[in-house]
Write a protein that holds these residues in place. Structure first.
Motif, PDB file in Angstrom:
ATOM      1  N   THR A  34       9.534  -8.495  11.669  1.00 42.77           N
ATOM      2  CA  THR A  34      10.271  -7.253  11.915  1.00 42.77           C
ATOM      3  C   THR A  34       9.951  -6.182  10.881  1.00 42.77           C
ATOM      4  O   THR A  34       9.995  -4.995  11.202  1.00 42.77           O
ATOM      5  N   LYS A  35       9.630  -6.590   9.669  1.00 46.96           N
ATOM      6  CA  LYS A  35       9.305  -5.598   8.647  1.00 46.96           C
ATOM      7  C   LYS A  35       8.573  -6.273   7.499  1.00 46.96           C
ATOM      8  O   LYS A  35       8.563  -7.503   7.371  1.00 46.96           O
ATOM      9  N   PHE A  36       7.942  -5.435   6.679  1.00 48.20           N
ATOM     10  CA  PHE A  36       7.294  -5.880   5.451  1.00 48.20           C
ATOM     11  C   PHE A  36       7.987  -5.184   4.279  1.00 48.20           C
ATOM     12  O   PHE A  36       8.308  -3.988   4.340  1.00 48.20           O
ATOM     13  N   ILE A  37       8.221  -5.944   3.234  1.00 52.68           N
ATOM     14  CA  ILE A  37       8.823  -5.423   2.012  1.00 52.68           C
ATOM     15  C   ILE A  37       7.737  -5.364   0.939  1.00 52.68           C
ATOM     16  O   ILE A  37       7.070  -6.369   0.680  1.00 52.68           O
ATOM     17  N   ILE A  38       7.589  -4.194   0.337  1.00 51.07           N
ATOM     18  CA  ILE A  38       6.567  -4.004  -0.694  1.00 51.07           C
ATOM     19  C   ILE A  38       7.274  -3.844  -2.037  1.00 51.07           C
ATOM     20  O   ILE A  38       8.214  -3.043  -2.171  1.00 51.07           O
ATOM     21  N   GLU A  39       6.833  -4.627  -3.003  1.00 47.93           N
ATOM     22  CA  GLU A  39       7.368  -4.561  -4.357  1.00 47.93           C
ATOM     23  C   GLU A  39       6.247  -4.226  -5.327  1.00 47.93           C
ATOM     24  O   GLU A  39       5.072  -4.470  -5.037  1.00 47.93           O
ATOM     25  N   TYR A  40       6.633  -3.700  -6.479  1.00 46.56           N
ATOM     26  CA  TYR A  40       5.629  -3.371  -7.491  1.00 46.56           C
ATOM     27  C   TYR A  40       6.063  -3.931  -8.841  1.00 46.56           C
ATOM     28  O   TYR A  40       7.244  -4.144  -9.111  1.00 46.56           O
ATOM     29  N   GLU A  41       5.071  -4.165  -9.691  1.00 47.42           N
ATOM     30  CA  GLU A  41       5.292  -4.591 -11.071  1.00 47.42           C
ATOM     31  C   GLU A  41       4.625  -3.574 -11.988  1.00 47.42           C
ATOM     32  O   GLU A  41       3.495  -3.136 -11.727  1.00 47.42           O
ATOM     33  N   ASP A  42       5.351  -3.185 -13.050  1.00 44.88           N
ATOM     34  CA  ASP A  42       4.791  -2.300 -14.059  1.00 44.88           C
ATOM     35  C   ASP A  42       4.390  -3.163 -15.245  1.00 44.88           C
ATOM     36  O   ASP A  42       5.212  -3.500 -16.101  1.00 44.88           O
ATOM     37  N   TYR A  57       0.249  -0.427 -12.123  1.00 44.66           N
ATOM     38  CA  TYR A  57       0.851  -0.997 -10.918  1.00 44.66           C
ATOM     39  C   TYR A  57       0.145  -2.283 -10.491  1.00 44.66           C
ATOM     40  O   TYR A  57      -1.086  -2.412 -10.568  1.00 44.66           O
ATOM     41  N   SER A  58       0.945  -3.224 -10.005  1.00 42.72           N
ATOM     42  CA  SER A  58       0.491  -4.318  -9.142  1.00 42.72           C
ATOM     43  C   SER A  58       1.472  -4.379  -7.982  1.00 42.72           C
ATOM     44  O   SER A  58       2.677  -4.131  -8.163  1.00 42.72           O
ATOM     45  N   PHE A  59       0.966  -4.703  -6.811  1.00 45.91           N
ATOM     46  CA  PHE A  59       1.813  -4.742  -5.624  1.00 45.91           C
ATOM     47  C   PHE A  59       1.780  -6.130  -4.996  1.00 45.91           C
ATOM     48  O   PHE A  59       0.790  -6.866  -5.101  1.00 45.91           O
ATOM     49  N   ARG A  60       2.869  -6.451  -4.350  1.00 45.38           N
ATOM     50  CA  ARG A  60       2.923  -7.657  -3.520  1.00 45.38           C
ATOM     51  C   ARG A  60       3.744  -7.343  -2.277  1.00 45.38           C
ATOM     52  O   ARG A  60       4.561  -6.419  -2.275  1.00 45.38           O
ATOM     53  N   VAL A  61       3.497  -8.108  -1.225  1.00 46.90           N
ATOM     54  CA  VAL A  61       4.112  -7.848   0.082  1.00 46.90           C
ATOM     55  C   VAL A  61       4.800  -9.118   0.561  1.00 46.90           C
ATOM     56  O   VAL A  61       4.270 -10.229   0.400  1.00 46.90           O
ATOM     57  N   MET A  62       5.971  -8.949   1.161  1.00 50.16           N
ATOM     58  CA  MET A  62       6.694 -10.050   1.797  1.00 50.16           C
ATOM     59  C   MET A  62       6.967  -9.686   3.246  1.00 50.16           C
ATOM     60  O   MET A  62       7.320  -8.536   3.542  1.00 50.16           O
ATOM     61  N   ALA A  63       6.787 -10.649   4.132  1.00 52.04           N
ATOM     62  CA  ALA A  63       7.063 -10.455   5.559  1.00 52.04           C
ATOM     63  C   ALA A  63       8.454 -10.977   5.873  1.00 52.04           C
ATOM     64  O   ALA A  63       8.901 -11.983   5.310  1.00 52.04           O
TER      65      ALA A  63
END
Length: 1193
Positions: free
Chosen positions: A669-677, A708-714
């Motif tokens: 239904t959606k993807f959640i994008i997070e970032y790390e500094d 930045y680094s990014f990761r994605v969760m479904a």
């Protein structure tokens, strides 16, 4: 066991017999019907060719020659061969052998001999006593794969842009070879719209390019029959430009020779093949029509095809060789016509018309079929064929032209039809039909077999058929006879012939019951008759209940790792034994211990993704099979996304893309994008954004100076996936801060300072290294310039030496090594506060009532507050009691009034008290000085209830009351009020007596009371302000001893049986009397009865009339208040004296009615129950029989 019987054509019983068709088990041609072995032993049949070699038989000269000829018949046929039209004596040729029981020839040329020796036309004849069948003419030719003739090929040199044709001209082989072009490395030469191979094998160049230069253009011919490949000599091609050509041969060429100074220019198309503007093409029906147009030109022409006066057949038209070849498969006469190919480039177009004519070798319209006739019957053989040109039909008899064959009076030839009438056994023969034209021929054998046979039934006797109810039942009766027997079916020993309206009788003898029911069970008899005899057979039919799945497996959605169960409950005929099998996706269940099958269930434990699919429960018996399926969807949270990639990397944005993981059967239904500094907060992930589940890219907004680094969760309906692997790091460039600190405040901690505080920016918001803050301030009401100070990354700055509580304008601006943030907002602050200097003035008090006072004061000047005004605070305390005049310490109470109020209310004061108060102003630093004390007195109030009330020394007619004064008199007591009233045995309250007692008394004796009577007392004190709360109590006067003795004797008498009977009679008389009274009262209104009250009222609220002789109802309510006065309505149960002089009340005085010894009634009448016993240790009178009867009535 149920037999599987095909569903043949129906026979209409009313139709005439079909004498031309042989019925052997079923209606089908004799060529394909297997005869019963017993019948074959004595049933004759003419020969039939069953297998033969093809008409055009190309053989491999390296292998033995095998010419096939197989036939069947009864008796078995003998075989002979002709070669080139004459008898071929195989016995004289040692290399030729014939297979035993067959006509197949084998020529052994591998040991010696040559294949060419046996070239020719062969024909096989199969013969027995009933006739002769012949094969096709089989043309034997050995395959040939000749070599290319030696030739010397010159190198071809031509200018860039010229056209070129490389000829192949392969040797003539048998069959024709397959042509292709390759180089020395056996790699196929690339072909395109510019370069392509024609149908004749030549290689065509519409125009040449320098890259076409090569030394190894080689044409290959593959002969499939002999599995050989022949190769042409390589052809060398050199393509040169005009400048290059002039430099190399200018000395040998003049200006007028072929190679001029001008380059080969662009040109319109011309056809390389076919030549001219028109051509013709013939093709045979059923073959593939191939039309070809190849054009040259510069630029390279494009080919188009159209059919004049028609359209190309959609499903049979194909384009080959870059649309240079048009193919139509399964060509028919309708495909004849003019086809136009068009070659076009930028400089023009050219057309070529191909006229197509479709011819046809003969093909069958009706091929002759075998005939089995009985003596005296009639029949026909039909041989009908078509072709272009139309074929000629000729007949042969046993391999001989029918014109020279012996005459038969039963036979008549009519073109393509032979008519037979009144045939006899000598009419049996094999007829051949030959249809031929210039493109080929067709040859067919068809025999006429005249037989005389009585009926025979081949189905086994007493065969048992078992059929499921409501399904068709097919009872077999395979028969034979000549003439054709008639078939009849009967049910039971004495049944009549079965009719067509219920049953279906098929032409092969099978009886069909369309819908078999339970009553279809029984024995059926099949009877076959012709003029030579009769045969019959019994068949037994049993009908079984169908197998049903009464509880089907249901669709299931389960999460990975859980357990799922499918249920399948089967109901079946008790005589059948079902087997239940479970399938997964129409195959066997995995051999896995997680799958458990019991009687009715399939259980899958620890479900995995591979377990998803369709599960089918199959219930099989020997007669039927049923199944039911359910789908298992294994769902789980999605797998993590992967392959994260950063693109379009800019200073303030980047595009992130990813590949979704498996959704595990639940849509994402959606993807959640997070970032790390990683620079400021390594290891801490923050929410960046969310995108819909159908999106796999996101444009992300970035802040400067962040690694930045990014990761994605479904996310799906079951939850969130694990995070993806982190993307590559992306460090944004530093920039000046985008924002300033928030929560800026200016408050002094001391009277001479200003403390400026703010919420600092975090590392993510700093936008670059060297984060600092520029703190600026100035007095709001002055003309001073801004004073500024740049401080490190802190959150506070203290300005010293400021005046007390002065307003300041403050601003805090962020800056870093890249520059300043935008101009900050100005905030109002104040320097430190000090205690107020002035007390509120003009304080005065207005007493509202005995517990509430209102205080007023004047506000203090704002400048004297020296801080933020928070309100005014009132201190008040009870200084001295007006009644006792004794001083005692009372703790001060405080009330604070917010803001700039100048009045306030003091609640909860004690009445008749002496109070003092003062008022102080309050700021953020504390309280100012107190105002002068102001004193005030509260007026008297109503007292509290007396502290206690006791009744002591009860006698027959008196009670003594003792009490303690109220604990809170709230004034000067003026008197006590005592109210009391008696309570009778039915809890009714008597008249209320009101008595005033001096305030100085604490004891009082009531006299002249009734003996043995309960009284309720209400007692309260009074001041000038009014009556206080009351206290209640109850007590009982003592009992007279004489009355007690009489009651005891009455109790003794009451135990006698005669007295009990007397009491029952008296009770009955009283009941009758009551009924009469009520009737008279309803008619004349003389007997109103007082109903019991529902509630008791406080006499303070509704006092009773002392002269009213009625009683209120007694209540045990907790407040012990007297009840409301009894109502005079008819609902009142108490009879009023003023209502009637005959009232029963006049008969007695006390509350306890008595009887004389003669039984006369002398007590007071009452419809109430006997009163409850007295509480505590007070004595109560013993119940008398009269009271008992009153209660009963």
């Amino acid at each position: 066991m149920q037999l599987k019987i095909m569903m043949p054509k129906k026979k209409h019983l009313s139709a005439g017999r079909a004498p031309l068709i042989l019925f052997l088990c079923q209606m089908i041609s004799a060529l394909e019907v297997p005869l019963d072995p017993k019948l074959l032993e004595d049933l004759v049949q003419p020969p039939t060719i069953t297998q033969q070699s093809p008409k055009d038989y190309i053989i491999d000269p390296r292998e033995n020659i095998v010419i096939q000829c197989e036939a069947k018949g009864k008796p078995p046929p003998s075989f002979s061969w002709t070669r080139n039209g004459t008898h071929f004596d195989i016995d004289k040729d040692p290399l030729v052998t014939m297979k035993s029981g067959s006509g197949t020839l084998t020529v052994n040329i591998m040991s010696e001999g040559k294949a060419e020796t046996y070239e020719g036309v062969y024909q096989c004849t199969a013969r027995n006593e009933r006739g002769a069948a012949i094969s096709n003419n089989i043309v034997i030719r050995p395959s040939r794969s000749p070599l290319w003739t030696k030739e010397k090929l010159e190198r071809i040199t031509l200018r860039n842009g010229q056209s070129l044709v490389l000829p192949c001209r392969p040797p003539v082989g048998l069959p024709p070879p397959i042509i292709f072009w390759m180089d020395n490395s056996f790699q196929r030469l690339p072909q395109s719209e510019r370069v392509s191979q024609g149908l004749n094998g030549d290689l065509y160049f519409s125009n040449v390019l320098p890259e076409d230069t090569r030394e190894d253009y080689i044409c290959y011919a593959r002969f499939n029959h002999t599995q050989t490949i022949q190769q042409k000599q390589p052809i060398s091609v050199k393509v040169i430009s005009v400048d290059e050509l002039n430099d190399t041969i200018a000395a040998n060429l003049s200006d007028t020779e072929f190679y001029g100074a001008k380059s080969h220019r662009e040109r319109p198309p011309t056809f390389l093949t076919p030549e001219g503007n028109a051509s013709r093409k013939e093709e045979l029906r059923g073959n593939v029509l191939s039309l070809e147009c190849i054009a040259e030109g510069l630029p390279t022409p494009i080919i188009y095809w159209i059919k004049e006066d028609g359209t190309l057949p959609i499903n049979r038209t194909f384009y080959r060789n870059f649309k240079k070849t048009l193919q139509i498969v399964q060509v028919t006469e309708a495909d004849s016509g003019n086809y136009q190919c068009i070659a076009k480039n930028a400089l023009g177009a050219i057309h070529h018309i191909i006229s197509v004519t479709v011819k046809a070798s003969p093909y069958w319209i009706i091929a002759p079929q075998n005939l089995v006739l009985s003596p005296g019957e009639d029949g026909t053989l039909i041989c009908r064929a078509n072709g272009n040109p139309k074929p000629r039909i000729s007949w042969l008899l046993n391999g001989v032209l029918i014109e020279i064959a012996p005459d038969d009076p039963s036979r008549k030839i009519d073109g393509d039809t032979i008519i037979f009438s009144n045939v006899q056994e000598r009419s049996s023969a094999v007829y051949q039909c030959n249809a031929s034209n210039e493109y080929g021929y067709l040859l067919a054998n068809a025999f006429v077999n005249v037989l005389a046979e009585p009926p025979r039934i081949f189905t086994s006797a007493d065969t048992l058929y078992q059929v499921i109810a409501n399904r068709p039942a097919l009872l077999d009766c395979a028969f034979f006879g000549s003439p054709l027997p008639t078939i009849e079916w009967f049910k039971g020993a004495k049944g009549s012939a079965l009719r067509e309206d219920i049953y279906v009788l098929h032409e092969n003898g099978t009886l069909e019951i369309p819908v078999a029911q339970k009553d279809s069970t029984g024995t059926y008899t099949c009877v076959a008759r012709n003029k030579l005899g009769m045969a019959k057979n019994d068949i037994h039919l049993e009908i079984k209940d169908p197998t049903r799945i009464i509880k089907q497996p249901e669709y299931a959605v389960v999460q990975r790792g859980s357990t799922v169960s499918f249920e399948c409950i089967v109901k079946h005929d008790h005589t059948l034994i079902p087997t239940v099998t479970w399938l997964k996706d129409h195959g066997e269940l995995p051999s896995d211990g997680r799958f458990t099958v019991d009687k009715d269930h399939l259980v899958v434990a620890d479900v995995s993704d591979d377990d998803g699919g369709t599960y089918t429960c199959v219930a099989n018996t020997t007669l039927d099979s049923v199944s039911a399926s359910a789908v298992l969807s294994v769902v789980d949270v999605p797998n993590p996304p992967f392959d994260l990639e950063l693109t379009d990397q800019l200073d303030r944005s980047v595009q992130l893309s990813w590949t979704p993981g498996d959704d595990n059967n639940s849509p994402i239904t959606k993807f959640i994008i997070e970032y790390e500094d990683a620079m400021h907060e390594p290891g801490l992930w923050h929410h960046q954004t969310e995108v819909p589940g159908a999106q796999t890219t996101a444009q992300l907004k970035l802040s400067p100076y962040v690694n930045y680094s990014f990761r994605v969760m479904a996310v799906n309906s079951l939850g969130r996936s694990l995070p993806s692997e982190a993307s590559e790091q992306y460090l944004t460039k530093a920039a000046e801060p985008d924002k300033n600190p928030t929560a800026v405040e200016g408050l002094g901690s001391e009277p001479d300072n200003l403390v400026i505080t703010w919420k600092p920016l975090n590392g993510f918001e700093s936008n670059g290294p060297g984060l600092q803050y520029k703190v600026s301030w100035r007095q709001k009401d002055g003309d001073d310039e801004w004073t500024s100070m740049v401080v490190a990354d802190v959150s506070k700055y203290i300005v010293s030496g400021t005046p007390t509580f002065v307003p300041y304008l403050i601003k805090v601006q962020a800056l870093n090594d890249a520059g300043f943030a935008p101009e900050p907002a100005v905030v109002l602050g104040h320097s430190g506060e000090d205690l107020p200097m002035v007390a509120p003035g003009n304080v005065h008090v207005n007493v509202v009532n005995s517990t509430l006072a209102e205080v007023h004061w004047d506000p203090v000047p704002l400048k004297s507050i020296r801080g933020h005004l928070q309100g005014y605070r009132i201190y008040y305390w009870k200084a001295q009691s007006s009644s006792t005049r004794n001083r005692r310490h009372i703790e001060k109470k405080i009330l604070t009034f917010q803001g700039s109020k100048t009045r306030g209310m003091l609640p909860g004061l004690e009445p008749f008290s002496h109070y003092a108060l003062n008022v102080r102003v309050v700021n953020g630093k504390g309280e100012g000085p107190a105002s002068p004390d102001r004193v005030f007195n509260t007026p008297e109030g109503v007292p509290s209830a007396p502290s206690s009330l006791k009744i002591v020394n009860p006698t027959l007619d008196s009670l003594t009351l003792e009490w303690e004064p109220p604990s809170h008199p709230n004034g000067i007591l003026t008197e006590y009020t005592l109210k009391y009233q008696p309570i009778n045995s039915t809890h009714e309250l008597g008249p209320l007596v009101d008595l005033k007692i001096p305030a100085n008394k604490t004891r009082w004796t009531l006299k002249n009371l009734n003996f043995s009577t309960r009284y309720k007392f209400y007692f309260y004190a009074q001041t000038v302000a009014g009556s206080g709360s009351q206290i209640t109590e109850e007590a009982i006067t003592t009992m007279d001893e004489g009355k007690t003795a009489m009651a005891s004797r009455q109790v003794d008498i009451a135990t006698q049986g005669w007295f009990i009977g007397l009491m029952c009679a008296v009770a009955l008389l009283i009941l009758i009397l009551l009924i009469v009274c009520f009737i008279r009262r309803n008619k004349g209104g003389k007997y109103p009865v007082k109903e019991k009250e529902d509630a008791h009222a406080d006499p303070e609220i509704q006092p009773m009339k002392e002269d009213d002789g009625t009683f209120g109802e007694y209540s045990d309510a907790e407040d012990h208040k007297p009840l409301k006065k009894g109502s005079r309505t008819p609902s009142d149960r108490t009879v009023k004296k003023e209502d009637s002089d005959d009232s029963l009340v006049d008969y007695g005085e006390g509350v306890n009615g008595q009887f004389n010894e003669d039984g006369s009634f002398i007590g007071q009448y009452s419809g109430k129950k006997e009163k409850e016993p007295a509480e505590g240790n007070e004595s109560s009178e013993a119940p008398s029989p009269v009271n008992a009867m009153n209660s009963f009535v």
